[in-house]
Design a protein around this motif. Structure first.
Motif, PDB file in Angstrom:
ATOM      1  N   ARG A 312       0.687  -1.433   0.269  1.00 33.15           N
ATOM      2  CA  ARG A 312      -0.010  -0.135  -0.085  1.00 33.15           C
ATOM      3  C   ARG A 312       0.527   1.503  -0.009  1.00 33.15           C
ATOM      4  NH1 ARG A 312      -2.747  -0.088   4.643  1.00 33.15           N
ATOM      5  NH2 ARG A 312      -1.426   1.368   5.531  1.00 33.15           N
ATOM      6  N   ILE A 313       0.600   2.311  -1.154  1.00 31.22           N
ATOM      7  CA  ILE A 313       1.190   3.342  -0.550  1.00 31.22           C
ATOM      8  C   ILE A 313       0.088   4.437  -0.733  1.00 31.22           C
ATOM      9  CG2 ILE A 313       2.611   4.964  -2.856  1.00 31.22           C
ATOM     10  CD1 ILE A 313       3.189   2.452  -3.783  1.00 31.22           C
ATOM     11  N   GLU A 314       0.892   5.331   0.413  1.00 30.85           N
ATOM     12  CA  GLU A 314       0.406   6.012   0.551  1.00 30.85           C
ATOM     13  C   GLU A 314       0.738   7.547   0.469  1.00 30.85           C
ATOM     14  OE1 GLU A 314      -0.617   6.563   4.700  1.00 30.85           O
ATOM     15  OE2 GLU A 314      -1.592   5.013   5.072  1.00 30.85           O
ATOM     16  N   SER A 315      -0.064   8.771  -0.488  1.00 30.54           N
ATOM     17  CA  SER A 315       1.290   9.694  -1.302  1.00 30.54           C
ATOM     18  C   SER A 315       0.276  10.899  -1.041  1.00 30.54           C
ATOM     19  CB  SER A 315       1.076  10.034  -2.353  1.00 30.54           C
ATOM     20  OG  SER A 315       1.927  10.444  -3.570  1.00 30.54           O
ATOM     21  N   GLN A 316       1.289  11.925  -0.613  1.00 25.38           N
ATOM     22  CA  GLN A 316       1.273  13.053  -0.528  1.00 25.38           C
ATOM     23  C   GLN A 316       1.762  14.457  -1.620  1.00 25.38           C
ATOM     24  OE1 GLN A 316       0.888  13.333   4.024  1.00 25.38           O
ATOM     25  NE2 GLN A 316      -0.579  14.601   3.555  1.00 25.38           N
ATOM     26  N   ARG A 317       1.334  15.159  -1.801  1.00 24.92           N
ATOM     27  CA  ARG A 317       2.233  16.191  -3.096  1.00 24.92           C
ATOM     28  C   ARG A 317       2.307  17.645  -2.058  1.00 24.92           C
ATOM     29  NH1 ARG A 317       0.448  20.431  -6.107  1.00 24.92           N
ATOM     30  NH2 ARG A 317      -1.804  19.913  -5.719  1.00 24.92           N
ATOM     31  N   ILE A 318       3.822  17.858  -2.045  1.00 16.77           N
ATOM     32  CA  ILE A 318       3.671  18.725  -1.699  1.00 16.77           C
ATOM     33  C   ILE A 318       4.116  19.789  -2.830  1.00 16.77           C
ATOM     34  CG2 ILE A 318       6.358  19.461  -0.552  1.00 16.77           C
ATOM     35  CD1 ILE A 318       7.256  16.265  -0.338  1.00 16.77           C
ATOM     36  N   THR A 319       3.698  20.997  -2.093  1.00 14.08           N
ATOM     37  CA  THR A 319       3.121  22.530  -3.609  1.00 14.08           C
ATOM     38  C   THR A 319       4.783  23.889  -2.293  1.00 14.08           C
ATOM     39  OG1 THR A 319       2.142  23.137  -1.850  1.00 14.08           O
ATOM     40  CG2 THR A 319       0.434  21.695  -3.779  1.00 14.08           C
ATOM     41  N   GLY A 379       5.095   2.103   6.876  1.00 10.62           N
ATOM     42  CA  GLY A 379       3.573   2.620   7.076  1.00 10.62           C
ATOM     43  C   GLY A 379       3.596   3.885   7.939  1.00 10.62           C
ATOM     44  N   ILE A 380       4.948   4.336   8.564  1.00 11.77           N
ATOM     45  CA  ILE A 380       5.052   5.281   8.944  1.00 11.77           C
ATOM     46  C   ILE A 380       6.296   6.955   9.321  1.00 11.77           C
ATOM     47  CG2 ILE A 380       5.773   6.010  12.042  1.00 11.77           C
ATOM     48  CD1 ILE A 380       4.762   3.849  12.762  1.00 11.77           C
ATOM     49  N   THR A 381       6.857   5.950   8.403  1.00  8.55           N
ATOM     50  CA  THR A 381       8.038   6.946   7.939  1.00  8.55           C
ATOM     51  C   THR A 381       8.250   7.235   6.582  1.00  8.55           C
ATOM     52  OG1 THR A 381       9.790   5.259   9.138  1.00  8.55           O
ATOM     53  CG2 THR A 381      11.106   7.008   7.325  1.00  8.55           C
ATOM     54  N   ALA A 382       8.345   8.408   6.482  1.00  5.54           N
ATOM     55  CA  ALA A 382       7.504   9.255   5.496  1.00  5.54           C
ATOM     56  C   ALA A 382       9.817   9.129   4.548  1.00  5.54           C
ATOM     57  CB  ALA A 382       7.318  10.361   5.444  1.00  5.54           C
ATOM     58  N   TYR A 392       4.930   3.819   2.949  1.00  2.66           N
ATOM     59  CA  TYR A 392       4.596   2.406   2.472  1.00  2.66           C
ATOM     60  C   TYR A 392       4.320   1.572   3.502  1.00  2.66           C
ATOM     61  CZ  TYR A 392       7.384   4.065  -1.210  1.00  2.66           C
ATOM     62  OH  TYR A 392       7.931   5.519  -2.263  1.00  2.66           O
ATOM     63  N   LYS A 393       3.355   0.210   2.982  1.00  2.00           N
ATOM     64  CA  LYS A 393       3.105  -0.430   3.819  1.00  2.00           C
ATOM     65  C   LYS A 393       2.709  -2.452   3.511  1.00  2.00           C
ATOM     66  CE  LYS A 393       2.272  -1.381   8.284  1.00  2.00           C
ATOM     67  NZ  LYS A 393       3.273  -1.944   9.349  1.00  2.00           N
ATOM     68  N   ILE A 394       3.053  -3.347   3.393  1.00  3.01           N
ATOM     69  CA  ILE A 394       3.368  -3.994   2.943  1.00  3.01           C
ATOM     70  C   ILE A 394       1.925  -4.866   3.134  1.00  3.01           C
ATOM     71  CG2 ILE A 394       3.675  -6.552   2.360  1.00  3.01           C
ATOM     72  CD1 ILE A 394       6.493  -5.761   3.428  1.00  3.01           C
ATOM     73  N   THR A 395       1.125  -4.762   1.981  1.00  3.25           N
ATOM     74  CA  THR A 395      -0.707  -5.470   2.231  1.00  3.25           C
ATOM     75  C   THR A 395      -0.152  -7.136   2.504  1.00  3.25           C
ATOM     76  OG1 THR A 395      -0.927  -4.815   0.590  1.00  3.25           O
ATOM     77  CG2 THR A 395      -1.681  -3.572   2.355  1.00  3.25           C
ATOM     78  N   GLU A 396       0.606  -7.607   1.730  1.00  5.28           N
ATOM     79  CA  GLU A 396       0.335  -9.477   1.176  1.00  5.28           C
ATOM     80  C   GLU A 396       1.588  -9.298   1.386  1.00  5.28           C
ATOM     81  OE1 GLU A 396      -2.090 -11.837  -1.292  1.00  5.28           O
ATOM     82  OE2 GLU A 396      -2.803 -10.688  -0.620  1.00  5.28           O
ATOM     83  N   ALA A 397       2.571 -10.469   1.701  1.00  2.00           N
ATOM     84  CA  ALA A 397       3.658 -10.562   2.048  1.00  2.00           C
ATOM     85  C   ALA A 397       3.928 -11.813   1.215  1.00  2.00           C
ATOM     86  CB  ALA A 397       4.305 -10.918   3.537  1.00  2.00           C
ATOM     87  N   PRO A 398       5.030 -11.783   0.448  1.00  2.90           N
ATOM     88  CA  PRO A 398       4.810 -13.450  -0.648  1.00  2.90           C
ATOM     89  C   PRO A 398       5.870 -14.296  -0.053  1.00  2.90           C
ATOM     90  CG  PRO A 398       6.306 -11.375  -1.340  1.00  2.90           C
ATOM     91  CD  PRO A 398       5.586 -11.166  -0.128  1.00  2.90           C
ATOM     92  N   PRO A 399       5.538 -15.723  -0.096  1.00  2.00           N
ATOM     93  CA  PRO A 399       6.269 -16.854   0.217  1.00  2.00           C
ATOM     94  C   PRO A 399       8.054 -16.779   0.269  1.00  2.00           C
ATOM     95  CG  PRO A 399       4.925 -18.040  -1.158  1.00  2.00           C
ATOM     96  CD  PRO A 399       4.885 -16.484  -1.393  1.00  2.00           C
ATOM     97  N   ILE A 435       4.713  -5.639   7.830  1.00  2.00           N
ATOM     98  CA  ILE A 435       3.543  -6.276   6.859  1.00  2.00           C
ATOM     99  C   ILE A 435       2.337  -5.476   7.844  1.00  2.00           C
ATOM    100  CG2 ILE A 435       2.320  -8.200   6.613  1.00  2.00           C
ATOM    101  CD1 ILE A 435       5.056  -9.913   6.588  1.00  2.00           C
ATOM    102  N   GLU A 436       1.316  -5.356   6.703  1.00  2.00           N
ATOM    103  CA  GLU A 436       0.152  -4.469   7.566  1.00  2.00           C
ATOM    104  C   GLU A 436      -1.235  -5.766   8.556  1.00  2.00           C
ATOM    105  OE1 GLU A 436      -3.157  -2.172   8.557  1.00  2.00           O
ATOM    106  OE2 GLU A 436      -0.896  -1.859   7.504  1.00  2.00           O
ATOM    107  N   GLY A 437      -1.367  -5.452   9.744  1.00  3.73           N
ATOM    108  CA  GLY A 437      -2.309  -6.966  10.340  1.00  3.73           C
ATOM    109  C   GLY A 437      -1.648  -7.696  11.135  1.00  3.73           C
TER     110      GLY A 437
END
Length: 503
Positions: A312-319, A379-382, A392-399, A435-437
């Motif tokens: 999951r990617i959270e994005s905020q634009r910088i003006t 998911g906290i560090t910007a 960024y936060k991993i929502t589903e981790a691969p094997p 990893i989320e959750g």
């Protein structure tokens, strides 16, 4: 009685030549009947007698003589000169159709008919035993009959090693020690690979993937006949790496390299160094497509089921604003854009090396724990990128989790290498904070570690892989294989890491 004896005795003709009675004459047919699949040849004779109503096979003694002659030729085979790792092309015509290998000198030739290059080679060089590299049938030339001697089984296995499910299931559990033709011991799966020119970038990736258990097992057991040429060549190379009956304790990636160079349109070459991560990304994506995977559907191929996860990617634009005093102010947009996207690799940023160092710190190489550079995905560090602040936060981790530690920074003018050492423990990397959750520890163990080294302004790559059957680590750099202690794995400059999730 006298009359019967006279009638049965041959009499001379007008030229004084005695002829046999017609009923006793037989004619050997020169025609050879061959099955469409080339499995066998039967030479037939037909009687001239009018009472004969069927064809009969050659007498059994004649067959025994032919087989005996073939067995005699088998003594001329020189296994030490045989190398089946190269492109299956005729050494004269460069054709890849119907190619045979001479088992005396190891050269490749096309066909085995009377006008073929293999036939001419057998007559000119007195080399008589050839194997079809596709069907694995062995023929004796110029007589052109098949030899089915059991003494040839080891050669057939080296050309095309085959494994059963039980064989593959034992790889990570039972230690295997093998001997080559020179009685030199080697470990199947932990053998060197030829660096033909500058192809160590490919060697380390193939060695790494050959120790990802589901990837390895899939390419060792699956039948790729009639499928993509890339799949076939990857499969044969991995099976040769794990061959317990090899003639020599190393393999050559020449056949795969040639095909990769062709389908990548010379992006990856034998004679030029390339970035292992660039090759890994290209390689897995092309394997994914060759297996029928979709460009948009999540985990639509076996390759993606191993390596693909979601983030999951959270994005905020910088003006940027200028106030009355002509001072710039940077402000983040209040609106946050959230997207979820699949990933195959996680890129890890190293902190920049200090520009100035005193005499004491000049020879000290900076170090950083792996968890510190993984904090990018908590998911906290910007992080600021292209005018945006992102989290960024991993929502589903691969094997299997693949990390790319970004050491080599390229721009239009120079290429810089960050030599910061990343410290880690090869066991029990807890990915739960990223990893989320995840309420419990999510543990991963290191499978392969590709390392970088700068030698005379050149990039040199090696790989560290784990022998699970012995719980040992080995370092492989081209043809060199040596043991390495678990405690010092991190001392090298890690570049690509592959971690396996504990079940």
């Amino acid at each position: 009685m006298a009359k019967r004896a006279a009638s049965s005795s041959p009499e001379p003709d007008q030229e004084g030549i005695i002829k046999e009675p017609a009923a006793k004459r037989v004619q050997f047919s020169n025609d050879i009947t061959e099955h469409e699949n080339g499995n066998s040849k039967i030479q037939k004779i037909e009687s001239d007698d009018e009472e004969a109503d069927e064809s009969v096979e050659v007498a059994e003694p004649d067959k025994v003589n032919a087989e005996t002659a073939g067995d005699l030729y088998l003594e001329t085979i020189d296994r030490k000169r045989l190398d089946f790792d190269f492109e299956k092309l005729c050494s004269v015509s460069l054709s890849n159709v119907n190619v045979y290998a001479c088992l005396i000198c190891g050269k490749y030739f096309q066909g085995r008919g009377k006008s073929s290059y293999a036939y001419f080679h057998s007559v000119d060089e007195n080399h008589h035993v050839f194997i079809n590299l596709q069907t694995l049938k062995v023929y004796v030339l110029p007589e052109s009959y098949e030899s089915k001697s059991a003494t040839l089984d080891d050669i057939k296995f080296v050309v095309n090693p085959t494994f059963t499910k039980s064989d593959v299931a034992k790889i990570d559990k039972v230690p295997i020690e093998a001997l080559d033709l020179n009685y030199k011991p080697y470990r199947p799966g932990f053998v060197g690979m030829n660096n033909i020119k500058q192809n160590d970038y490919l060697n380390v990736i193939i060695q790494s993937l050959a120790h990802v258990s589901p990837f390895r097992n899939f390419f060792m057991l699956e039948n790729f006949e009639g499928k993509s040429e890339l799949l076939q060549r990857v499969s044969i190379l991995i099976r040769k790496l794990w061959n317990p009956h090899a003639f020599r304790g190393h393999v050559s990636p020449h056949e795969l390299l040639q095909h990769v160079s062709a389908i990548s349109k010379k992006r990856f070459k034998i004679t030029e160094q390339a970035d292992p991560f660039d090759f890994l990304s290209w390689f897995l994506n092309n394997l994914h497509l060759a297996l029928g995977g979709s460009k948009t559907r999540y985990r639509s191929s076996f390759v993606q089921k191993i390596f693909q996860g979601k983030i999951r990617i959270e994005s905020q634009r910088i003006t940027v604003h200028a106030d009355a005093g002509d001072r710039l102010r940077f402000e983040t947009d209040t609106q946050i854009q959230i997207t979820e996207t699949p990933f195959m690799f996680l890129s890890l940023e190293l902190p920049p090396a200090p520009l100035f160092q005193d005499e004491i710190d000049k020879n000290i190489i900076p170090q950083i724990p792996l968890q510190s550079i993984l904090s990018r995905y908590d998911g906290i560090t910007a992080h600021e990128l292209a005018g945006h602040r992102k989290r960024y936060k991993i929502t589903e981790a691969p094997p299997f989790m693949a990390f790319h530690i970004k050491r080599i920074i390229k721009n239009n003018l120079i290429e810089e290498v960050n030599h910061t050492v990343v410290t880690f423990n090869s066991l029990a990397l807890n990915m739960a904070p990223y990893i989320e959750g995840a309420s419990e520890p999510v543990l991963y163990d290191l499978v392969a570690n590709v390392t970088h080294e700068s030698v005379e302004d050149k990039h040199v790559y090696s790989v560290q892989v784990k022998d699970k059957s012995r719980d040992e680590w080995l370092k492989i750099q081209d043809l060199y294989v040596e043991s390495i202690r678990r405690e010092i794995l991190f001392l090298n400059e890690s570049y690509i890491q592959i971690w396996e999730r504990r079940r």
